[in-house]
Motif scaffolding. Structure first.
Motif, PDB file in Angstrom:
ATOM      1  N   MET A 141      -2.370  -0.039  -6.872  1.00  0.00           N
ATOM      2  CA  MET A 141      -2.217  -1.165  -5.957  1.00  0.00           C
ATOM      3  C   MET A 141      -1.940  -2.456  -6.735  1.00  0.00           C
ATOM      4  SD  MET A 141      -3.977  -4.011  -4.626  1.00  0.00           S
ATOM      5  CE  MET A 141      -5.712  -3.678  -4.879  1.00  0.00           C
ATOM      6  N   GLY A 144      -6.004   4.923  -7.847  1.00  0.00           N
ATOM      7  CA  GLY A 144      -5.436   4.346  -6.638  1.00  0.00           C
ATOM      8  C   GLY A 144      -5.501   2.833  -6.615  1.00  0.00           C
ATOM      9  N   SER A 159       1.995   1.790  -3.448  1.00  0.00           N
ATOM     10  CA  SER A 159       0.892   2.351  -4.236  1.00  0.00           C
ATOM     11  C   SER A 159       0.741   3.848  -3.977  1.00  0.00           C
ATOM     12  CB  SER A 159      -0.421   1.635  -3.902  1.00  0.00           C
ATOM     13  OG  SER A 159      -0.305   0.240  -4.083  1.00  0.00           O
ATOM     14  N   TRP A 166       0.825  -1.213   0.000  1.00  0.00           N
ATOM     15  CA  TRP A 166       0.000   0.000   0.000  1.00  0.00           C
ATOM     16  C   TRP A 166       0.853   1.255   0.000  1.00  0.00           C
ATOM     17  CZ3 TRP A 166      -4.632   0.050  -1.662  1.00  0.00           C
ATOM     18  CH2 TRP A 166      -5.479  -1.032  -1.461  1.00  0.00           C
ATOM     19  N   ASN A 185      -5.230   5.576  -0.975  1.00  0.00           N
ATOM     20  CA  ASN A 185      -4.110   4.701  -0.621  1.00  0.00           C
ATOM     21  C   ASN A 185      -3.644   4.940   0.811  1.00  0.00           C
ATOM     22  OD1 ASN A 185      -2.832   4.986  -3.976  1.00  0.00           O
ATOM     23  ND2 ASN A 185      -3.962   3.276  -3.081  1.00  0.00           N
TER      24      ASN A 185
END
Length: 379
Positions: free
Chosen positions: A117, A113, A49, A46, A245
């Motif tokens: 990921m 977003g 990301s 995460w 995120n």
């Protein structure tokens, strides 16, 4: 052409060159730094990301700078409208309604977003060379979505390009030696490899769709052109994606391990911070370049420029990360570049029939109220 038209065309090519450099450099260096993060001890997907979007504050100076060029842009638009038959695109200079912009930016930002990921999962589980080559499939997905959303013409050369890129990506699924890459601290298993493969492929499809949707927004909602608009879209999309995120980082509890991750990073704390900052900046540069190419030419052309950078990331990874290059990867690169050349050849054919690429793109970003676009032309 008059001197005014020559000036506008010259300025247009300068913009295209700058945006292309942004895409190529941001993509190659961002991919290298992202893989370096995972290889040297980072494991927070995460966070990886989030880094792809959180660098948007660096765009604020460009937003302020671009606002000083409105008069010049208005002059350029008048020349374009008269000379290149794009009346619809520049007919309205007022901004879309607030209630239209908010849902647009929120939906595109959340989509971005989630897509980041998926890209991060692929980068976590796959060697960078394999990951980069798989990303070439986004051109095929973009052409598919552009056909339905942007009225993209699909001729023989584009179809040939799509087939070659599909084969290029499919070959990577049969690399058994990838599962035991000793340079990868994650110890790739067959299961992880397949997860990374599927997530990267899904992210490529999502990215292709997002490019087509962004192009559609330029044509149907904004109906105007300016550097300021390109920067605004990049900023607001990245802002929404970053919020999404960041919430995921805290919701997953990954923020608790960041200090330990930094302390255990193989290259040291300073390198850890520099890696995160550099990654964020590179992907924001890439985003600006992508949006610029979308509104200056087409989403498909943006993807083609991105494909040009395919050999760059694998070469950097071999040199700096010491990744292995198998015969399958070499064949995959050759097929990917063959597909790219096939697509660029149809661009060349379109230029011969319709004049310069500048004229073709100016005409086709309009409402097509002039003569019908040729089958070999771009969006």
């Amino acid at each position: 052409m008059s001197n005014a038209q020559n000036f506008v065309q010259y300025k247009w090519w300068i913009h295209i060159s700058i945006y292309s450099i942004f895409v190529l450099s941001g993509q190659a260096i961002g991919t290298l730094l992202g893989k370096l993060y995972f290889n040297k001890g980072g494991n927070n997907i995460w966070l990886a990301s989030l880094l792809q979007n959180i660098g948007f504050p660096i765009l604020i100076p460009f937003l302020l700078l671009s606002s000083t060029n409105n008069n010049n842009n208005n002059f350029d638009n008048r020349v374009v409208r008269v000379s290149f038959h794009a009346p619809e695109l520049n007919r309205r200079n007022t901004r879309p309604a607030f209630l239209v912009l908010v849902p647009l930016y929120v939906s595109l930002g959340l989509f971005l977003g989630g897509n980041c990921m998926l890209y991060s999962i692929g980068q976590f589980y796959l060697p960078a060379t394999t990951y980069t080559l798989l990303c070439t499939s986004q051109l095929g997905f973009n052409a598919f979505f552009s056909f339905f959303l942007n009225k993209q013409k699909i001729n023989y050369f584009i179809l040939n390009s799509l087939v070659l890129l599909t084969i290029s990506s499919s070959l990577l699924l049969f690399q058994k030696n990838e599962y035991d890459d000793t340079n990868n601290t994650n110890k790739i298993t067959k299961r992880k490899y397949i997860i990374g493969f599927v997530c990267t492929l899904a992210a490529s499809a999502g990215y292709g769709l997002m490019l087509s949707l962004t192009r559609l927004a330029f044509e149907k909602i904004f109906k105007t052109e300016s550097l300021r608009l390109v920067v605004e879209i990049a900023m607001y999309e990245s802002l929404v994606a970053s919020i999404g995120n960041a919430v995921a980082v805290f919701a997953s509890g990954g923020w608790r391990d960041l200090e330990q991750e930094m302390n255990e990073f193989e290259l040291g704390k300073k390198s850890y911070v520099l890696n995160l900052v550099g990654t964020a900046i590179c992907w924001q540069v890439f985003t600006v370049g992508s949006n610029g190419l979308i509104f200056m030419v087409s989403s498909l052309f943006c993807n083609v420029i991105s494909i040009v950078g395919v050999p760059m990331a694998p070469v950097l990874c071999v040199v700096f990360l010491h990744e292995k290059v198998s015969g399958v990867k070499v064949v995959s690169v050759v097929l990917a570049m063959w597909g790219f050349l096939s697509y660029m050849y149809q661009h060349y054919q379109a230029e011969k029939r319709n004049g310069s690429m500048y004229e073709v793109s100016r005409f086709q970003t309009g409402s097509h109220e002039g003569p019908e676009a040729s089958p070999g032309s771009v969006t």
